[in-house]
Write an enzyme that holds these catalytic residues in place. Structure first.
Site, PDB file in Angstrom:
ATOM      1  N   CYS A   1       0.856  -1.029  -0.225  1.00 40.94           N
ATOM      2  CA  CYS A   1       0.239   0.102  -0.028  1.00 40.94           C
ATOM      3  C   CYS A   1       0.924   1.385   0.101  1.00 40.94           C
ATOM      4  O   CYS A   1       2.004   1.359   0.861  1.00 40.94           O
ATOM      5  CB  CYS A   1      -0.922  -0.016   1.122  1.00 40.94           C
ATOM      6  SG  CYS A   1      -1.949   1.417   1.392  1.00 40.94           S
TER       7      CYS A   1
ATOM      8  N   CYS B   1      -0.918   6.070   6.795  1.00 40.43           N
ATOM      9  CA  CYS B   1      -2.254   5.844   7.192  1.00 40.43           C
ATOM     10  C   CYS B   1      -2.041   4.988   8.796  1.00 40.43           C
ATOM     11  O   CYS B   1      -1.160   4.157   8.872  1.00 40.43           O
ATOM     12  CB  CYS B   1      -2.872   4.880   6.280  1.00 40.43           C
ATOM     13  SG  CYS B   1      -4.516   4.396   6.790  1.00 40.43           S
TER      14      CYS B   1
ATOM     15  N   CYS C   1      -3.060   0.263   8.809  1.00 46.25           N
ATOM     16  CA  CYS C   1      -2.264  -0.793   8.868  1.00 46.25           C
ATOM     17  C   CYS C   1      -0.758  -0.698   9.086  1.00 46.25           C
ATOM     18  O   CYS C   1       0.260  -0.456   8.317  1.00 46.25           O
ATOM     19  CB  CYS C   1      -1.968  -1.315   7.212  1.00 46.25           C
ATOM     20  SG  CYS C   1      -3.733  -1.828   6.599  1.00 46.25           S
TER      21      CYS C   1
ATOM     22  N   CYS D   1      -8.050   1.733  -1.219  1.00 49.14           N
ATOM     23  CA  CYS D   1      -7.411   0.737   0.227  1.00 49.14           C
ATOM     24  C   CYS D   1      -7.612  -0.410  -0.211  1.00 49.14           C
ATOM     25  O   CYS D   1      -8.687  -1.272  -0.627  1.00 49.14           O
ATOM     26  CB  CYS D   1      -8.674   1.220   1.289  1.00 49.14           C
ATOM     27  SG  CYS D   1      -8.238   0.529   2.811  1.00 49.14           S
TER      28      CYS D   1
ATOM     29  N   GLN E   1     -19.726  -8.140  11.748  1.00 53.11           N
ATOM     30  CA  GLN E   1     -18.671  -8.441  11.702  1.00 53.11           C
ATOM     31  C   GLN E   1     -17.738  -8.006  10.577  1.00 53.11           C
ATOM     32  O   GLN E   1     -18.234  -8.225   9.495  1.00 53.11           O
ATOM     33  CB  GLN E   1     -18.188  -9.959  12.051  1.00 53.11           C
ATOM     34  CG  GLN E   1     -18.481 -10.627  13.398  1.00 53.11           C
ATOM     35  CD  GLN E   1     -17.362 -10.288  14.301  1.00 53.11           C
ATOM     36  OE1 GLN E   1     -16.380  -9.691  13.814  1.00 53.11           O
ATOM     37  NE2 GLN E   1     -17.566 -10.382  15.555  1.00 53.11           N
TER      38      GLN E   1
ATOM     39  N   GLU F   1     -28.024  -6.156  24.966  1.00 50.71           N
ATOM     40  CA  GLU F   1     -27.404  -5.389  24.344  1.00 50.71           C
ATOM     41  C   GLU F   1     -27.925  -3.878  24.728  1.00 50.71           C
ATOM     42  O   GLU F   1     -29.103  -3.745  24.977  1.00 50.71           O
ATOM     43  CB  GLU F   1     -27.362  -5.434  22.924  1.00 50.71           C
ATOM     44  CG  GLU F   1     -26.943  -4.553  22.056  1.00 50.71           C
ATOM     45  CD  GLU F   1     -25.351  -4.356  22.254  1.00 50.71           C
ATOM     46  OE1 GLU F   1     -24.904  -3.217  22.420  1.00 50.71           O
ATOM     47  OE2 GLU F   1     -24.552  -5.284  22.324  1.00 50.71           O
TER      48      GLU F   1
ATOM     49  N   ASP G   1     -19.463 -11.246  24.984  1.00 55.37           N
ATOM     50  CA  ASP G   1     -18.443 -10.663  24.015  1.00 55.37           C
ATOM     51  C   ASP G   1     -18.407  -9.240  24.301  1.00 55.37           C
ATOM     52  O   ASP G   1     -19.057  -8.414  23.532  1.00 55.37           O
ATOM     53  CB  ASP G   1     -19.168 -10.945  22.780  1.00 55.37           C
ATOM     54  CG  ASP G   1     -18.274 -10.213  21.630  1.00 55.37           C
ATOM     55  OD1 ASP G   1     -17.126  -9.995  21.881  1.00 55.37           O
ATOM     56  OD2 ASP G   1     -18.573 -10.407  20.366  1.00 55.37           O
TER      57      ASP G   1
ATOM     58  N   CYS H   1     -11.981  -8.782  22.364  1.00 54.80           N
ATOM     59  CA  CYS H   1     -11.315  -7.900  21.454  1.00 54.80           C
ATOM     60  C   CYS H   1     -10.090  -7.261  21.934  1.00 54.80           C
ATOM     61  O   CYS H   1      -9.581  -6.414  21.173  1.00 54.80           O
ATOM     62  CB  CYS H   1     -12.238  -7.074  20.752  1.00 54.80           C
ATOM     63  SG  CYS H   1     -12.937  -5.812  21.707  1.00 54.80           S
TER      64      CYS H   1
END
Length: 541
Positions: A126, A132, A135, A234, A363, A415, A463, A490
């Site tokens: 990239c 950026c 990444c 991208c 997701q 939730e 989660d 996460c």
């Protein structure tokens, strides 16, 4: 007894020198404040004299030893061993860094110059990789990336989770990381910002132009809320999405169209964001693309020239307009209009069909979500006779709970976001699932009455978002004593903390743990980024 299955994708077995160095260090223990900045955990104090710390503005020659939380390079000051963190420093890289600030028992530095490159160097495909913030590790081979993530989880589980190395090895608790087969074009959603100030690298600042030539459509430069790095393509999103981005970039600055980017200072301007979502037609498998313009007001006539170009792309089936009149620059609109085609797209996951609207949560990596959800199903260990109750905490749009509902007696999902609950109910109806109930509520504010509205579950799925679970919820789960908990995380730092609470308790609060950790499975959901997902199985002692 539910067990974590082995996975066909194996991890890299070669131990890199920088991993060997890091395994023998105790730096993670001293970096607790850095790893748990999203949590409420107290920070350790240091009794080192002030001269021990490098001073702000001081330049140091450093060698990056490993990747730490959020993908920052971990280094040590020569002679003292004091830990410093540097963004975009990679293992083995020798560089000059300037101290920018001190945070408790570590400092942060900015890289000034690279003396010698890092190990496992690869050319980033990239053109924006150096600037950026999306990444950060494209210059690191993918094998080294996943190995670093696996090792990071391992160290956090030991230092924050307080599980011994012997325990992890003798009982095969720590599983090899599951890599991602697709390392580019894996994101099904990208959000680009319109900006009145284009971000330029230092060497190009003299080339800055005025007016529309200074406008940008792309991603916010790291550390700048008011400057946008212009992006024409991208590599993380689908090719049809890049075609749309190119079509918009080709004409939106044309003065004759009368389009202007929103200015975060003057609060003047029309275009705020361009959101691109990729799904699949569930009957044909052909990609479907939704384009969502977020604007400061509803003026569809201004968007008509763009619509003509975008709608000519075959994969585009939906063009939406979210209107956000607030001075804030969020992408969530107060009103939503359909400008072309349908108001939603679809995607298939674990044999179920999900309807995705402009603001639905789903997701982001559909391919790897299949792998993740299969691991969750295997950990849940449902017998499949329809006799077990599942409690799905932080259920979002119900994707995990609905995939389990086919083998359960009933699924109860909680939730906080009302729109997510509405989407969960819609997805249940879309798939003909009648044994799932979704309830809106804040799991950080539960009281003694929580649990009265559902039977005792056999299995709990949790989660949570990055801060992990609130102590109130930890107490509830320890009192509930469900047979199994599948913890999906996460953030491996807060995950390790919560596993410690559930298994070992909290002595100072008089809380006793009652679970045994059976397995931890890291999963790489987002290649070239520092993000790590973990699936953990706990069983009642």
């Amino acid at each position: 007894m539910a067990t974590m299955p082995g996975h066909g994708l194996r991890h890299v077995t070669t131990m890199r020198p920088w991993l060997r160095t890091f395994r023998n260090s105790t730096s993670l223990a001293s970096l607790q404040s850095h790893f748990t900045e999203d949590s409420e955990q107290a920070q350790p104090k240091t009794d080192k004299p002030s001269s021990y710390f490098p001073k702000r503005g001081q330049t140091l020659e450093l060698v990056c030893e490993s990747l730490a939380f959020k993908g920052k390079g971990m280094c040590k000051v020569a002679d003292t061993g004091f830990v410093v963190m540097c963004d975009r420093a990679l293992p083995g890289e020798r560089f000059i860094g300037r101290v920018t600030r001190r945070k408790g028992n570590y400092a942060e530095v900015t890289k000034v110059k690279t003396i010698s490159p890092h190990w496992d160097f690869v050319d980033a495909p990239c053109e924006y990789a150096s600037y950026c913030g999306g990444c950060k590790t494209q210059n690191l081979s993918y094998e080294a990336q996943v190995k670093a993530k696996e090792h990071q989880v391992h160290e956090l589980i030991i230092h924050f989770g307080k599980f011994s190395q012997t325990e992890l090895e003798s009982q095969s608790i720590m599983k090899p990381i599951v890599p991602c087969e697709i390392q580019f074009h894996y994101r099904n959603k990208m959000e680009f910002s319109f900006g009145s100030q284009k971000w330029l690298p230092r060497e190009s600042l003299m080339d800055r132009q005025d007016g529309s030539d200074n406008y940008a459509l792309g991603l916010h430069a790291p550390g700048f809320f008011d400057k946008v790095l212009n992006v024409d393509k991208c590599l993380l999103q689908s090719e049809p999405a890049n075609m749309v981005l190119a079509a918009v970039q080709d004409c939106w600055r044309d003065p004759q169209l009368g389009l202007s980017p929103y200015d975060v200072y003057s609060h003047v301007g029309f275009l705020k964001h361009l959101m691109l979502r990729t799904g699949r037609n569930v009957k044909t498998g052909i990609p479907e693309l939704m384009v969502n313009f977020v604007t400061s007001s509803y003026k569809p006539e201004l968007l008509q020239p763009l619509l003509g170009k975008i709608s000519a792309i075959p994969e585009v089936v939906s063009i939406m307009n979210n209107v956000n009149t607030s001075v804030g620059n969020t992408s969530l609109g107060e009103m939503e209009y359909t400008l072309y085609g349908k108001s939603s797209i679809t995607e298939n996951l674990r044999g179920l069909t999900f309807q995705i609207s402009a603001n639905s949560f789903f997701q982001t990596n559909t391919h790897q979500a299949e792998v993740l959800y299969k691991l969750i199903e295997d950990c849940a260990g449902l017998r499949g006779d329809g006799s077990e109750v599942v409690l799905d905490l932080f259920c979002g749009t119900g994707t995990i709970g609905l995939t389990l509902a086919r083998r359960a007696k009933h699924v109860y999902g909680y939730e906080i976001i009302p729109q997510a609950i509405a989407d969960a109910c819609l997805n249940a109806k879309l798939n003909g699932i009648q044994n799932a109930t979704f309830i809106q509520g804040d799991l950080n504010k539960i009281d003694e009455s929580f649990g009265n509205n559902f039977p005792k579950p056999d299995i709990v799925i949790s989660d949570p978002n990055r801060p992990g679970m609130h102590m109130k919820l930890i107490r509830f789960l320890l009192k509930l004593k469900a047979q199994r908990i599948v913890y999906v995380s996460c953030n491996p730092a807060t995950c390790a903390r919560d596993l410690d609470y559930l298994c070992h308790g909290v002595t100072e609060k008089g809380i006793e743990g009652c679970y045994k950790l059976k397995s931890i499975q890291p999963v790489d959901m987002f290649p070239h980024t520092p993000h790590i997902e973990c699936v953990c199985l706990l069983e009642l002692s």
